[in-house]
Write a protein that holds these residues in place. Structure first.
Motif, PDB file in Angstrom:
ATOM      1  N   TYR A 180       0.822  -1.207   0.000  1.00  0.00           N
ATOM      2  CA  TYR A 180       0.000   0.000   0.000  1.00  0.00           C
ATOM      3  C   TYR A 180       0.859   1.262   0.000  1.00  0.00           C
ATOM      4  O   TYR A 180       2.048   1.247   0.317  1.00  0.00           O
ATOM      5  N   ARG A 224      -7.600  -0.843  -4.288  1.00  0.00           N
ATOM      6  CA  ARG A 224      -8.673  -0.415  -3.395  1.00  0.00           C
ATOM      7  C   ARG A 224      -8.200   0.710  -2.487  1.00  0.00           C
ATOM      8  O   ARG A 224      -6.997   0.970  -2.352  1.00  0.00           O
ATOM      9  N   VAL A 225      -9.179   1.344  -1.835  1.00  0.00           N
ATOM     10  CA  VAL A 225      -8.907   2.517  -1.002  1.00  0.00           C
ATOM     11  C   VAL A 225      -9.609   2.355   0.336  1.00  0.00           C
ATOM     12  O   VAL A 225     -10.734   1.854   0.411  1.00  0.00           O
ATOM     13  N   SER A 226      -8.935   2.755   1.422  1.00  0.00           N
ATOM     14  CA  SER A 226      -9.611   2.873   2.718  1.00  0.00           C
ATOM     15  C   SER A 226      -9.295   4.235   3.307  1.00  0.00           C
ATOM     16  O   SER A 226      -8.281   4.858   2.975  1.00  0.00           O
ATOM     17  N   SER A 236     -13.744   0.376   5.107  1.00  0.00           N
ATOM     18  CA  SER A 236     -12.853  -0.671   4.623  1.00  0.00           C
ATOM     19  C   SER A 236     -12.533  -0.445   3.147  1.00  0.00           C
ATOM     20  O   SER A 236     -12.950   0.536   2.539  1.00  0.00           O
ATOM     21  N   LYS A 237     -11.827  -1.379   2.565  1.00  0.00           N
ATOM     22  CA  LYS A 237     -11.283  -1.190   1.224  1.00  0.00           C
ATOM     23  C   LYS A 237     -12.374  -1.040   0.159  1.00  0.00           C
ATOM     24  O   LYS A 237     -13.126  -1.963  -0.125  1.00  0.00           O
ATOM     25  N   TYR A 259      -5.366   5.133   2.552  1.00  0.00           N
ATOM     26  CA  TYR A 259      -4.589   3.965   2.140  1.00  0.00           C
ATOM     27  C   TYR A 259      -4.978   3.582   0.711  1.00  0.00           C
ATOM     28  O   TYR A 259      -6.171   3.471   0.392  1.00  0.00           O
ATOM     29  N   LEU A 260      -3.971   3.350  -0.131  1.00  0.00           N
ATOM     30  CA  LEU A 260      -4.203   2.886  -1.495  1.00  0.00           C
ATOM     31  C   LEU A 260      -3.540   1.520  -1.627  1.00  0.00           C
ATOM     32  O   LEU A 260      -2.311   1.408  -1.606  1.00  0.00           O
ATOM     33  N   TYR A 261      -4.369   0.482  -1.723  1.00  0.00           N
ATOM     34  CA  TYR A 261      -3.891  -0.893  -1.652  1.00  0.00           C
ATOM     35  C   TYR A 261      -3.747  -1.515  -3.042  1.00  0.00           C
ATOM     36  O   TYR A 261      -4.522  -1.213  -3.950  1.00  0.00           O
ATOM     37  N   VAL A 299      -4.323   2.958  -8.780  1.00  0.00           N
ATOM     38  CA  VAL A 299      -5.419   3.431  -7.927  1.00  0.00           C
ATOM     39  C   VAL A 299      -5.677   4.901  -8.244  1.00  0.00           C
ATOM     40  O   VAL A 299      -4.769   5.719  -8.211  1.00  0.00           O
TER      41      VAL A 299
END
Length: 305
Positions: free
Chosen positions: A84, A117-119, A139-140, A188-190, A197
């Motif tokens: 991330y 994904r993003v959180s 969550s993500k 957060y960018l997972y 992302v």
């Protein structure tokens, strides 16, 4: 008679709990409001020490999309390794206590180009322990199909759960001993290698009634005081054990005595560092107790021989 004593003791415990709750509730408060509409400035930084290697394809304000007004903040990255990347809106300079009433709301749109994904989280910082956590608002999130998702969270409730978890990593510390201030809003960018992302942010707001900075500083010190006492008690018990081991070395020959002394000196130096720092990690406690026991057993075996 015993029944009466138990009733009295129960009443004392109950009253202590009530007084403690009243004491915390009576902290003077002040309103707090933070808003960021991403219309005029880019307040976002990267967490350089925790972020994976990545390329920034775009970072800044954009008119491509907006929940309200004309602009939003856009971040477009490609991950090259790791899990991330953390983008953040720093708020540590405001020294906001995460107590009383404090709520977050914001809008998030994850672009269709995204394969990651993003959180959305916030980062708290715990005084004395010099550490923090990152409680999660949402969550993500994958691509949101062009929709702006409303993200909300009770920061006080999330923070309480976070500090309770943090406390478990330290000797003689409970969640009731800890306080926390707001450090940042985390994005957060997972993803994995090659993940892209794209995320848009808008209308961030943090609002509530929080303890005044002066009152909260006193509360921080009040809560931490029992930890200081418990930490010093633990250190004194270690030092007592070391003295006992040192005294038992007199019966050993000089060569063995030197070897054992060097090991004990290393333990003593570690204890000095812990005392200066002011807290003991759970792992350190287990390690120190095990080392002292080993040294005692070794010296005992040598003495018997």
């Amino acid at each position: 008679m015993l029944k009466k004593i138990l009733v009295v003791l129960g009443s004392v415990v109950f009253l202590f709990s009530v007084f403690k709750a009243i004491e915390a509730a009576e902290l003077p408060t002040e309103p707090f409001l933070y808003t960021q509409d991403f219309e005029e400035m880019d307040p976002v930084d990267f967490h350089t020490t925790c972020s994976a290697k990545h390329t920034v394809n775009f970072k800044g304000l954009t008119e491509e999309k907006a929940f309200s007004g004309k602009k939003s903040f856009k971040l477009d990255i490609t991950l090259h390794e790791g899990r991330y990347v953390i983008a953040l809106v720093p708020l540590h300079s405001k020294k906001v206590p995460i107590e009383g009433k404090l709520n977050f709301s914001g809008r998030v749109l994850v672009g269709e180009q995204s394969t990651g994904r993003v959180s959305l989280n916030f980062c708290n910082m715990v005084p004395y322990l010099r550490t923090g956590g990152a409680p999660m608002f949402v969550s993500k999130l994958g691509p949101t199909n062009g929709e702006w998702k409303l993200v909300e969270g009770d920061m006080v409730k999330l923070n309480k759960k976070s500090v309770n978890g943090i406390a478990k990593g330290f000797c003689g510390v409970t969640g009731d001993n800890l306080s926390a201030r707001l450090n940042s809003i985390f994005v957060y960018l997972y993803g994995k290698k090659g993940t892209r992302v794209v995320v848009y942010l808008d209308n961030f707001k943090i609002e509530g009634e929080v303890p005044t900075k002066e009152a909260y500083q006193e509360e921080i010190e009040r809560r931490w005081a029992p930890v200081k006492e418990r930490t010093e008690e633990k250190i004194l018990s270690w030092e007592k054990s070391l003295r006992e081991i040192y005294q038992s070395l007199d019966s050993l020959e000089e060569k063995k005595k030197k070897v054992f002394s060097e090991g004990l000196n290393s333990l003593a130096e570690e204890i000095t560092k812990i005392r200066k720092r002011g807290y003991i990690r759970i792992g350190e406690e287990k390690k120190m107790n095990a080392f002292i026991k080993e040294r005692k057993d070794e010296v005992k075996d040598e003495t018997v021989l």
